[in-house]
Design a protein around this motif. Structure first.
Motif, mmCIF file in Angstrom:
data_model
loop_
_atom_site.group_PDB
_atom_site.id
_atom_site.type_symbol
_atom_site.label_atom_id
_atom_site.label_comp_id
_atom_site.label_asym_id
_atom_site.label_seq_id
_atom_site.Cartn_x
_atom_site.Cartn_y
_atom_site.Cartn_z
ATOM 1 N N ILE A 49 0.070 0.259 -1.656
ATOM 2 C CA ILE A 49 1.145 0.460 -1.272
ATOM 3 C C ILE A 49 1.551 0.154 0.268
ATOM 4 N N PHE A 50 0.612 0.791 1.051
ATOM 5 C CA PHE A 50 0.648 0.581 2.525
ATOM 6 C C PHE A 50 0.397 -0.748 2.981
ATOM 7 N N TRP A 51 -0.813 -1.419 2.271
ATOM 8 C CA TRP A 51 -0.943 -2.714 2.708
ATOM 9 C C TRP A 51 0.197 -3.597 2.462
ATOM 10 N N MET A 52 0.843 -3.404 1.168
ATOM 11 C CA MET A 52 2.133 -4.297 0.951
ATOM 12 C C MET A 52 3.053 -4.310 1.571
ATOM 13 N N GLU A 53 3.477 -2.787 2.138
ATOM 14 C CA GLU A 53 4.567 -2.577 2.979
ATOM 15 C C GLU A 53 4.269 -3.129 4.321
ATOM 16 N N SER A 54 3.263 -2.943 4.795
ATOM 17 C CA SER A 54 2.824 -3.022 6.304
ATOM 18 C C SER A 54 2.376 -4.237 6.698
ATOM 19 N N PHE A 55 1.791 -5.179 5.529
ATOM 20 C CA PHE A 55 0.971 -6.168 6.007
ATOM 21 C C PHE A 55 1.341 -7.674 5.264
ATOM 22 N N GLY A 56 1.740 -7.285 3.868
ATOM 23 C CA GLY A 56 2.037 -8.256 3.095
ATOM 24 C C GLY A 56 3.452 -8.459 2.741
ATOM 25 N N TRP A 57 4.532 -7.535 3.264
ATOM 26 C CA TRP A 57 5.857 -7.683 3.117
ATOM 27 C C TRP A 57 6.532 -8.866 3.280
ATOM 28 N N ARG A 58 6.293 -9.972 4.036
ATOM 29 C CA ARG A 58 6.810 -11.217 4.378
ATOM 30 C C ARG A 58 6.499 -12.213 2.914
ATOM 31 N N ARG A 59 5.356 -11.692 2.398
ATOM 32 C CA ARG A 59 5.005 -12.521 1.236
ATOM 33 C C ARG A 59 6.090 -12.348 -0.214
ATOM 34 N N PRO A 60 6.519 -13.667 -0.634
ATOM 35 C CA PRO A 60 7.310 -13.545 -1.723
ATOM 36 C C PRO A 60 6.684 -12.722 -2.858
ATOM 37 N N VAL A 61 5.637 -12.612 -3.290
ATOM 38 C CA VAL A 61 5.042 -12.056 -4.250
ATOM 39 C C VAL A 61 5.094 -10.555 -4.149
ATOM 40 N N VAL A 62 5.100 -10.094 -2.713
ATOM 41 C CA VAL A 62 5.184 -8.730 -2.400
ATOM 42 C C VAL A 62 6.661 -8.239 -2.426
ATOM 43 N N TRP A 63 7.597 -8.914 -1.690
ATOM 44 C CA TRP A 63 8.995 -8.362 -1.534
ATOM 45 C C TRP A 63 9.659 -8.525 -2.714
ATOM 46 N N ARG A 64 9.368 -9.179 -3.693
ATOM 47 C CA ARG A 64 9.957 -9.412 -4.841
ATOM 48 C C ARG A 64 9.777 -8.058 -5.860
#
Length: 136
Positions: free
Chosen positions: A20-35
């Protein structure tokens, strides 16, 4: 044996929170993550990226606390009980993870699956750690 199972589950909860840290802190701008976080579009993802970055580190710190607690619980010498600080860190970290999942539920039913994903391992790990602590 209960403590070993509790530590494994607490580690699983920690691994999830590192993800979750990785998604929020580094992957956030990727559509697969923010969706996954019910963000409406790229513009909203971009405008909330700094908040997500900060939130991600909260998840990392909870994971680190849980892992340090597990280490303190498992490095005790033979014939010596697990270290109380280990219990305290596991209780605080998994309790916070569980509380955050309950807060997520207050946002509505559409967050139920995410809350379950986020909170189940901490709930089980916390429960088993309490049992292990009271029977040690």
């Amino acid at each position: 044996m209960i403590l070993v199972i509790a530590c494994v589950i607490v580690c699983l909860a920690a691994v999830l929170h590192v993800y979750i840290f990785w998604m929020e802190s580094f992957g956030w701008r990727r559509p697969v993550v923010w969706r996954r976080f019910n963000v409406a579009d790229q513009e909203q993802a971009d405008s909330t990226a700094e908040l997500a970055y900060n939130q991600g580190f909260y998840n990392l710190f909870l994971a680190v606390g849980a892992i340090i607690g597990v280490v303190l619980l498992t490095v005790s010498s033979p014939g010596r009980p697990p270290h109380d600080a280990g219990y305290a860190l596991v209780f605080l970290s998994t309790g916070s993870m569980l509380a955050a999942s309950l807060v997520l539920l207050t946002l509505g039913r559409r967050f139920a699956a995410a809350a379950l994903t986020q909170g189940l391992a901490p709930l089980v790990g916390l429960g088993l750690t309490v049992i292990a602590a009271t029977t040690a």
